[in-house]
Design an enzyme around this catalytic site. Structure first.
Site, PDB file in Angstrom:
ATOM      1  N   CYS A 386     -25.663  93.728  13.610  1.00  0.00           N
ATOM      2  CA  CYS A 386     -24.627  93.849  12.919  1.00  0.00           C
ATOM      3  C   CYS A 386     -24.278  92.579  12.220  1.00  0.00           C
ATOM      4  O   CYS A 386     -24.890  92.512  11.233  1.00  0.00           O
ATOM      5  CB  CYS A 386     -23.493  94.480  13.828  1.00  0.00           C
ATOM      6  SG  CYS A 386     -22.001  95.137  12.846  1.00  0.00           S
ATOM      7  N   HIS A 519     -25.907  99.396  16.119  1.00  0.00           N
ATOM      8  CA  HIS A 519     -25.946  98.753  17.137  1.00  0.00           C
ATOM      9  C   HIS A 519     -26.840  99.657  17.990  1.00  0.00           C
ATOM     10  O   HIS A 519     -26.424 100.577  18.754  1.00  0.00           O
ATOM     11  CB  HIS A 519     -24.302  99.171  17.829  1.00  0.00           C
ATOM     12  CG  HIS A 519     -23.501  98.037  16.983  1.00  0.00           C
ATOM     13  ND1 HIS A 519     -23.088  96.848  17.706  1.00  0.00           N
ATOM     14  CD2 HIS A 519     -22.621  98.061  15.865  1.00  0.00           C
ATOM     15  CE1 HIS A 519     -22.345  96.107  16.735  1.00  0.00           C
ATOM     16  NE2 HIS A 519     -21.897  96.766  15.950  1.00  0.00           N
ATOM     17  N   GLU A 521     -27.933  98.891  20.850  1.00  0.00           N
ATOM     18  CA  GLU A 521     -27.654  98.739  22.406  1.00  0.00           C
ATOM     19  C   GLU A 521     -26.796  99.872  22.928  1.00  0.00           C
ATOM     20  O   GLU A 521     -27.058 100.271  24.065  1.00  0.00           O
ATOM     21  CB  GLU A 521     -26.718  97.516  22.506  1.00  0.00           C
ATOM     22  CG  GLU A 521     -25.429  97.587  22.082  1.00  0.00           C
ATOM     23  CD  GLU A 521     -25.290  97.043  20.556  1.00  0.00           C
ATOM     24  OE1 GLU A 521     -24.167  96.656  20.291  1.00  0.00           O
ATOM     25  OE2 GLU A 521     -26.469  96.724  19.759  1.00  0.00           O
TER      26      GLU A 521
END
Length: 552
Positions: A386, A519, A521
């Site tokens: 990001c 993102h 994750e």
């Protein structure tokens, strides 16, 4: 539908989320489908506008829901795909009831906490429990419900009253209440009084726990179990020790050893097979035997509270597990790099890989740009997520393409070269829920490079032509600079379905210099690490080339 409710007492932060997730893992291993709901008693509608310093990270779901980080625990442990309806807040409940009142749905009645608010809570739980969240698309057999905060909090009292009523709505055979409490050790003695008072408070509200999970540093002693049983109105077999273990993935094994699955089967009266934890158990036990470490440096702006980057930490740990290494995570405040702090720069130089995660605001951005520059020039593995991706683009424009004054309009609205700018459809006046949120498609539109090599990240995604990842941002690479950046050497290999939004950047010839606007994750799992994070740790440990060769 069977409901398992988990509340906590004494202090917050005892690990209710890990406990409920571990219970869910055990149920899945016994052949049942599970789903999960988190109740947060705060008045915010969602976690989207909360400071990471105060509440930890905001976890983003596929449908764009901005939620409490505990939903991340559920998704990671249980491989679920939850929705925004699986996070209940006081703000959501009251907003829903007030909108009904304004529409006249209550037909002129006086709208009260009981029954209107409590009924809305119960209806919401039943409704969310029926939403399929497992990979097979089937409705769950068991719904796990975590009540945030502690028993006795003013904020959570209405939810506990709703759950008191709920036990009669669904019936005793479909309702099981668990209580997570602290058993501190003072003067070498395990103290039960905090647990006794917590259960007393809970019972005064009309709720009596069936199972008590006791958090402690060491395993609960038999006399301690007996004392809690005697004073808290539960069988001694239902007092479980959740003591500290070597890693969080061992908690399901800990609960299995104490026959939790048999207690659940007995109370809820449903057939369960013996748990088969298989690969999960292998992972949890083998981790303790690894002697190799991989050192990754995280450069951020919320390093004062590690929960601000919880999903990033988990994704790095999942990647390290896949590489059979222990994770040595070093923390650097981005502003320290701007100040040329020697200790901070030493951590960057000594680390085997660098991660620059997302964030908002000007503070520390130039430090992230400096980190990207150092990694680019020194062939050090780098992953930008990001804002970390945007820092790569800004750095490349400034120092390679010589675009003096290149910046993001987030930090300089009058930048000479606004290489990152505000997304045109986003509302600047409203803060909550107005970003580009949720799962979006990224296509590898430019995977092949001029030197004959191809995208590392595409290979890490098993050569998929397109992927689905979660987003949370207001700014993006300016389309007017895309060709200049791409043709100048920083390859923008992944783009959205329109081809106008940049999603993935790579630098050919570099061991691993990757940036992603999304993102990754949020979709990482212990047994299925996120490909960008996996690639970073593979590169950091010198295993990337062999891994890519196997991919073909």
């Amino acid at each position: 539908m069977k409901y398992i409710i988990v509340t906590g007492g004494v202090v917050s932060g005892l690990g209710k989320g890990v406990t409920i997730s571990s219970m869910g893992r055990l149920l899945q291993a016994s052949g049942l489908r599970v789903t999960a709901i988190k109740i947060d008693p705060y008045l915010n509608v969602d976690a989207g506008t909360m400071s990471p310093f105060e509440h930890g990270e905001v976890f983003v779901l596929d449908d764009g829901g901005e939620t409490d980080l505990d939903l991340g625990n559920y998704e990671r442990f249980l491989s679920l795909r939850l929705t925004k309806d699986h996070n209940i807040t006081t703000g959501k409940i009251y907003r829903h009831v007030i909108l009904k009142e304004r529409r006249g749905d209550y037909l002129g009645k006086t709208v009260q906490v009981v029954p209107h608010i409590t009924n809305e809570i119960q209806d919401w739980i039943e409704r969310a429990a029926q939403i399929p969240t497992s990979e097979d698309g089937e409705v769950a057999d068991v719904c796990l419900v975590e009540v945030g905060g502690t028993v006795g909090d003013i904020e959570s009292s209405v939810f506990l009253e709703a759950l008191r009523q709920f036990q009669f709505r669904v019936g005793n055979e479909n309702f099981l209440l668990c209580f997570v409490s602290l058993v501190p050790c003072l003067s070498d003695e395990q103290k039960t009084k905090p647990t006794q008072h917590g259960v007393k408070d809970l019972r005064s509200l009309g709720l009596s726990p069936h199972i008590i999970f006791c958090r402690s540093g060491e395993e609960l002693l038999d006399p301690t179990r007996q004392k809690i049983s005697d004073f808290c109105h539960v069988p001694v077999s239902n007092v479980l020790s959740v003591h500290d273990v070597k890693n969080v993935y061992q908690v399901p094994l800990l609960l299995e050893k104490q026959k939790l699955h048999q207690l659940l089967e007995k109370q809820l009266k449903f057939p369960m097979t013996e748990p088969k934890l298989g690969a999960w158990a292998d992972m949890a036990t083998q981790m303790a035997s690894w002697d190799k470490e991989v050192q990754i440096c995280l450069i951020g702006k919320y390093t004062g509270l590690q929960d601000s980057y919880l999903s990033v930490i988990k994704a790095l740990r999942h990647a390290a597990i896949a590489c059979q290494h222990k994770l040595d995570l070093q923390w650097v405040e981005a502003t320290q790099l701007e100040e040329q702090n020697e200790d901070a720069w030493d951590k960057v130089k000594q680390a085997q890989g660098i991660i620059v995660p997302g964030g908002f605001g000007n503070r520390g951005f130039d430090g992230k740009v400096l980190a990207a520059k150092y990694c680019r020039e020194n062939n050090k593995p780098y992953l930008g997520v990001c804002l970390g991706f945007q820092a790569q683009v800004v750095e490349y424009c400034r120092n390679v393409l010589n675009l003096e004054g290149a910046n993001s309009t987030e930090f300089d609205e009058k930048a000479t070269h606004p290489v990152v700018f505000f997304m045109p459809e986003i509302d600047k006046t409203t803060m909550g829920g107005n970003m580009r949120l949720g799962a979006r498609t990224t296509k590898f539109t430019h995977p092949n490079f001029d030197d004959g090599t191809s995208s590392i990240l595409k290979k890490m995604y098993q050569n998929a032509d397109e992927i689905l990842e979660r987003h949370r941002h207001r700014y993006e690479v300016n389309p007017e600079y895309v060709d200049k950046v791409h043709d100048g050497g920083l390859k923008l290999v992944g783009r959205d379905e329109t081809g106008e939004r940049m999603e993935v950047a790579e630098l050919p010839g570099h061991v691993y210099y990757v940036g992603v606007q999304y993102h990754p994750e949020f979709k990482s799992r212990p047994l299925a690490p996120s490909p960008p994070f996996h690639g970073l740790v593979l590169a950091a440990t010198g295993q990337l080339e062999d891994h890519l060769a196997k991919q073909g």
